[in-house]
Write a protein that holds these residues in place. Structure first.
Motif, PDB file in Angstrom:
ATOM      1  N   PRO A  59      67.517  52.362   8.765  1.00 12.66           N
ATOM      2  CA  PRO A  59      68.066  52.071   7.981  1.00 12.66           C
ATOM      3  C   PRO A  59      69.761  52.556   8.529  1.00 12.66           C
ATOM      4  O   PRO A  59      69.669  54.121   8.189  1.00 12.66           O
ATOM      5  CB  PRO A  59      67.316  51.848   6.647  1.00 12.66           C
ATOM      6  CG  PRO A  59      66.269  52.274   7.359  1.00 12.66           C
ATOM      7  CD  PRO A  59      66.043  52.915   8.534  1.00 12.66           C
ATOM      8  N   GLY A  60      70.403  52.213   7.712  1.00 14.03           N
ATOM      9  CA  GLY A  60      72.062  52.557   8.520  1.00 14.03           C
ATOM     10  C   GLY A  60      72.694  53.079   8.922  1.00 14.03           C
ATOM     11  O   GLY A  60      74.314  53.193   9.381  1.00 14.03           O
ATOM     12  N   GLU A  61      71.795  52.051  10.149  1.00 13.39           N
ATOM     13  CA  GLU A  61      72.677  52.187  11.498  1.00 13.39           C
ATOM     14  C   GLU A  61      72.781  51.188  11.690  1.00 13.39           C
ATOM     15  O   GLU A  61      72.921  50.374  11.665  1.00 13.39           O
ATOM     16  CB  GLU A  61      71.772  53.053  12.456  1.00 13.39           C
ATOM     17  CG  GLU A  61      71.799  54.346  12.179  1.00 13.39           C
ATOM     18  CD  GLU A  61      70.914  55.388  13.659  1.00 13.39           C
ATOM     19  OE1 GLU A  61      71.752  56.752  13.388  1.00 13.39           O
ATOM     20  OE2 GLU A  61      71.196  54.590  14.660  1.00 13.39           O
ATOM     21  N   ALA A  62      73.921  50.951  12.857  1.00  9.92           N
ATOM     22  CA  ALA A  62      74.733  49.754  13.772  1.00  9.92           C
ATOM     23  C   ALA A  62      74.852  49.678  14.946  1.00  9.92           C
ATOM     24  O   ALA A  62      74.798  50.755  15.699  1.00  9.92           O
ATOM     25  CB  ALA A  62      76.221  50.037  13.297  1.00  9.92           C
ATOM     26  N   ALA A  63      75.089  48.492  15.396  1.00 12.93           N
ATOM     27  CA  ALA A  63      74.823  48.529  16.358  1.00 12.93           C
ATOM     28  C   ALA A  63      75.940  47.119  17.179  1.00 12.93           C
ATOM     29  O   ALA A  63      76.193  45.755  16.303  1.00 12.93           O
ATOM     30  CB  ALA A  63      73.679  47.974  17.547  1.00 12.93           C
ATOM     31  N   GLU A  64      76.599  47.438  18.257  1.00 13.58           N
ATOM     32  CA  GLU A  64      77.586  46.603  18.892  1.00 13.58           C
ATOM     33  C   GLU A  64      77.169  45.972  20.086  1.00 13.58           C
ATOM     34  O   GLU A  64      77.010  46.556  21.312  1.00 13.58           O
ATOM     35  CB  GLU A  64      78.380  45.953  18.152  1.00 13.58           C
ATOM     36  CG  GLU A  64      79.583  46.962  19.024  1.00 13.58           C
ATOM     37  CD  GLU A  64      81.200  46.862  18.693  1.00 13.58           C
ATOM     38  OE1 GLU A  64      81.760  45.834  18.187  1.00 13.58           O
ATOM     39  OE2 GLU A  64      81.852  47.783  18.688  1.00 13.58           O
ATOM     40  N   PHE A  65      77.148  44.241  20.511  1.00 13.31           N
ATOM     41  CA  PHE A  65      76.495  44.301  22.035  1.00 13.31           C
ATOM     42  C   PHE A  65      77.101  43.273  22.602  1.00 13.31           C
ATOM     43  O   PHE A  65      77.464  42.338  21.567  1.00 13.31           O
ATOM     44  CB  PHE A  65      75.580  44.945  22.455  1.00 13.31           C
ATOM     45  CG  PHE A  65      74.311  44.020  22.224  1.00 13.31           C
ATOM     46  CD1 PHE A  65      73.613  42.732  22.161  1.00 13.31           C
ATOM     47  CD2 PHE A  65      73.862  44.133  20.536  1.00 13.31           C
ATOM     48  CE1 PHE A  65      73.206  42.033  21.887  1.00 13.31           C
ATOM     49  CE2 PHE A  65      72.416  43.197  19.592  1.00 13.31           C
ATOM     50  CZ  PHE A  65      72.687  42.332  19.942  1.00 13.31           C
ATOM     51  N   ASP A  66      77.745  42.810  23.916  1.00 14.55           N
ATOM     52  CA  ASP A  66      77.715  41.672  24.341  1.00 14.55           C
ATOM     53  C   ASP A  66      76.478  40.596  24.223  1.00 14.55           C
ATOM     54  O   ASP A  66      75.586  41.142  25.640  1.00 14.55           O
ATOM     55  CB  ASP A  66      78.456  41.330  25.784  1.00 14.55           C
ATOM     56  CG  ASP A  66      78.932  40.445  26.604  1.00 14.55           C
ATOM     57  OD1 ASP A  66      77.880  39.311  26.566  1.00 14.55           O
ATOM     58  OD2 ASP A  66      80.274  40.649  27.424  1.00 14.55           O
ATOM     59  N   THR A  67      76.416  39.474  24.093  1.00 11.03           N
ATOM     60  CA  THR A  67      75.399  38.636  24.045  1.00 11.03           C
ATOM     61  C   THR A  67      74.627  38.413  25.635  1.00 11.03           C
ATOM     62  O   THR A  67      73.581  37.529  26.008  1.00 11.03           O
ATOM     63  CB  THR A  67      74.330  38.091  23.255  1.00 11.03           C
ATOM     64  OG1 THR A  67      75.952  36.834  23.216  1.00 11.03           O
ATOM     65  CG2 THR A  67      74.776  38.956  22.075  1.00 11.03           C
ATOM     66  N   SER A  68      75.985  38.616  26.528  1.00  5.61           N
ATOM     67  CA  SER A  68      75.227  38.609  27.832  1.00  5.61           C
ATOM     68  C   SER A  68      74.520  39.652  28.806  1.00  5.61           C
ATOM     69  O   SER A  68      73.791  39.374  30.032  1.00  5.61           O
ATOM     70  CB  SER A  68      76.786  37.974  28.820  1.00  5.61           C
ATOM     71  OG  SER A  68      77.515  39.187  28.858  1.00  5.61           O
ATOM     72  N   VAL A  69      74.784  40.675  27.967  1.00  3.23           N
ATOM     73  CA  VAL A  69      74.145  41.406  28.885  1.00  3.23           C
ATOM     74  C   VAL A  69      72.019  41.504  28.099  1.00  3.23           C
ATOM     75  O   VAL A  69      72.073  40.882  26.478  1.00  3.23           O
ATOM     76  CB  VAL A  69      73.851  43.201  27.999  1.00  3.23           C
ATOM     77  CG1 VAL A  69      72.830  43.953  28.838  1.00  3.23           C
ATOM     78  CG2 VAL A  69      75.471  43.048  28.443  1.00  3.23           C
ATOM     79  N   PRO A  70      71.160  41.539  28.658  1.00  2.00           N
ATOM     80  CA  PRO A  70      69.857  40.994  28.116  1.00  2.00           C
ATOM     81  C   PRO A  70      69.062  42.331  27.527  1.00  2.00           C
ATOM     82  O   PRO A  70      69.610  43.124  27.499  1.00  2.00           O
ATOM     83  CB  PRO A  70      69.028  40.811  29.751  1.00  2.00           C
ATOM     84  CG  PRO A  70      69.847  40.904  30.738  1.00  2.00           C
ATOM     85  CD  PRO A  70      71.310  41.483  29.955  1.00  2.00           C
ATOM     86  N   HIS A  71      68.772  41.419  25.610  1.00  2.64           N
ATOM     87  CA  HIS A  71      69.108  41.852  24.945  1.00  2.64           C
ATOM     88  C   HIS A  71      67.528  41.334  23.851  1.00  2.64           C
ATOM     89  O   HIS A  71      66.890  40.645  24.394  1.00  2.64           O
ATOM     90  CB  HIS A  71      69.527  42.138  23.847  1.00  2.64           C
ATOM     91  CG  HIS A  71      70.614  40.308  23.362  1.00  2.64           C
ATOM     92  ND1 HIS A  71      71.156  39.906  24.800  1.00  2.64           N
ATOM     93  CD2 HIS A  71      69.720  39.712  22.481  1.00  2.64           C
ATOM     94  CE1 HIS A  71      71.208  38.654  23.481  1.00  2.64           C
ATOM     95  NE2 HIS A  71      71.067  39.178  22.624  1.00  2.64           N
ATOM     96  N   TRP A  72      67.005  42.673  23.252  1.00  2.00           N
ATOM     97  CA  TRP A  72      65.948  41.973  22.855  1.00  2.00           C
ATOM     98  C   TRP A  72      65.270  42.946  21.249  1.00  2.00           C
ATOM     99  O   TRP A  72      66.071  43.891  21.329  1.00  2.00           O
ATOM    100  CB  TRP A  72      64.003  42.375  23.542  1.00  2.00           C
ATOM    101  CG  TRP A  72      62.922  42.053  22.678  1.00  2.00           C
ATOM    102  CD1 TRP A  72      62.300  40.741  22.752  1.00  2.00           C
ATOM    103  CD2 TRP A  72      62.559  42.940  21.712  1.00  2.00           C
ATOM    104  NE1 TRP A  72      61.317  40.686  22.245  1.00  2.00           N
ATOM    105  CE2 TRP A  72      61.441  42.538  21.676  1.00  2.00           C
ATOM    106  CE3 TRP A  72      62.334  44.300  21.684  1.00  2.00           C
ATOM    107  CZ2 TRP A  72      60.740  42.999  20.525  1.00  2.00           C
ATOM    108  CZ3 TRP A  72      61.689  45.205  20.773  1.00  2.00           C
ATOM    109  CH2 TRP A  72      60.629  43.508  20.334  1.00  2.00           C
ATOM    110  N   LEU A  73      65.013  41.860  20.157  1.00  7.69           N
ATOM    111  CA  LEU A  73      65.222  43.002  19.246  1.00  7.69           C
ATOM    112  C   LEU A  73      63.875  43.006  18.333  1.00  7.69           C
ATOM    113  O   LEU A  73      63.282  41.776  18.155  1.00  7.69           O
ATOM    114  CB  LEU A  73      66.154  42.439  17.357  1.00  7.69           C
ATOM    115  CG  LEU A  73      67.340  42.215  18.174  1.00  7.69           C
ATOM    116  CD1 LEU A  73      68.570  41.284  17.406  1.00  7.69           C
ATOM    117  CD2 LEU A  73      68.769  43.396  18.769  1.00  7.69           C
TER     118      LEU A  73
END
Length: 193
Positions: free
Chosen positions: A150-164
């Motif tokens: 909690p309290g952390e953030a991230a940002e990324f280009d969604t053309s990079v393979p990603h999973w949450l």
């Protein structure tokens, strides 16, 4: 026509002119964007032309404001916002914005599971910024595999393979800002000292 209706319609033109000037838009630019001629827009703003739905709808879209704001309609009904959750891929997305195009805001809830899921990275057009509210988020981004508390953030280009997913099988709640075509969230801070 009653006096109240005449007053409301009479205030539309000045309201439109003020909105256009506040945004720094010329009549020519507005005409090109809306498809309404410059002369019609000018007469509408000066009160020489009566506002119609056909004229106001493209203006509301261009200015990105509700139609009620253009005509100065009084607020009625229940002021609460009734959000409609969307279930997708076993997760719950609660839309926090209704704006067409541009950035979209969501609250995302990843439900608890007895066994954590295996990552299945996906790609799509856009750019995403997220902030963990509760729980521990597992973010797989390309070759990286990180856990965000909690309290952390991230940002990324969604053309990079990603999973949450959940890092520990518990519930995860996060805020997401998503923009198509590489639109990014910009964090602004006070002036440098």
């Amino acid at each position: 026509m009653d006096r109240g209706t005449e007053d409301v319609l009479g205030a539309v033109g000045p309201r439109l002119r003020a909105l256009r000037r506040d945004r720094g838009i010329t009549l020519a630019d507005l005409a090109a964007t809306t498809g309404v001629s410059e002369s019609t827009l000018s007469r509408l703003e000066s009160g020489q032309r009566r506002a119609t739905l056909e004229l106001l709808l493209p203006l509301a879209r261009t200015y990105d404001v509700p139609l009620d704001d253009l005509v100065g309609a009084p607020r009625t009904g229940d002021p609460r916002i009734h959000l409609k959750p969307i279930k997708r891929h076993g997760m719950i997305f609660v839309p926090l914005s209704r704006r067409p195009g541009g950035m979209h805001a969501f609250k995302m809830i990843i439900p608890a599971r007895p066994h954590p899921l295996e990552p299945t990275p996906q790609t799509h057009e856009g750019f995403e910024w997220l902030y963990v509210l509760n729980g521990r988020l597992r973010l797989v981004l390309g070759e990286r595999d990180v856990t965000l508390p909690p309290g952390e953030a991230a940002e990324f280009d969604t053309s990079v393979p990603h999973w949450l997913g959940s890092a520990d099988g518990g519930v995860v709640e996060l805020l997401i800002l998503f923009g198509l075509q590489g639109m990014r969230a910009h964090v602004r801070v006070g002036p440098d000292r």
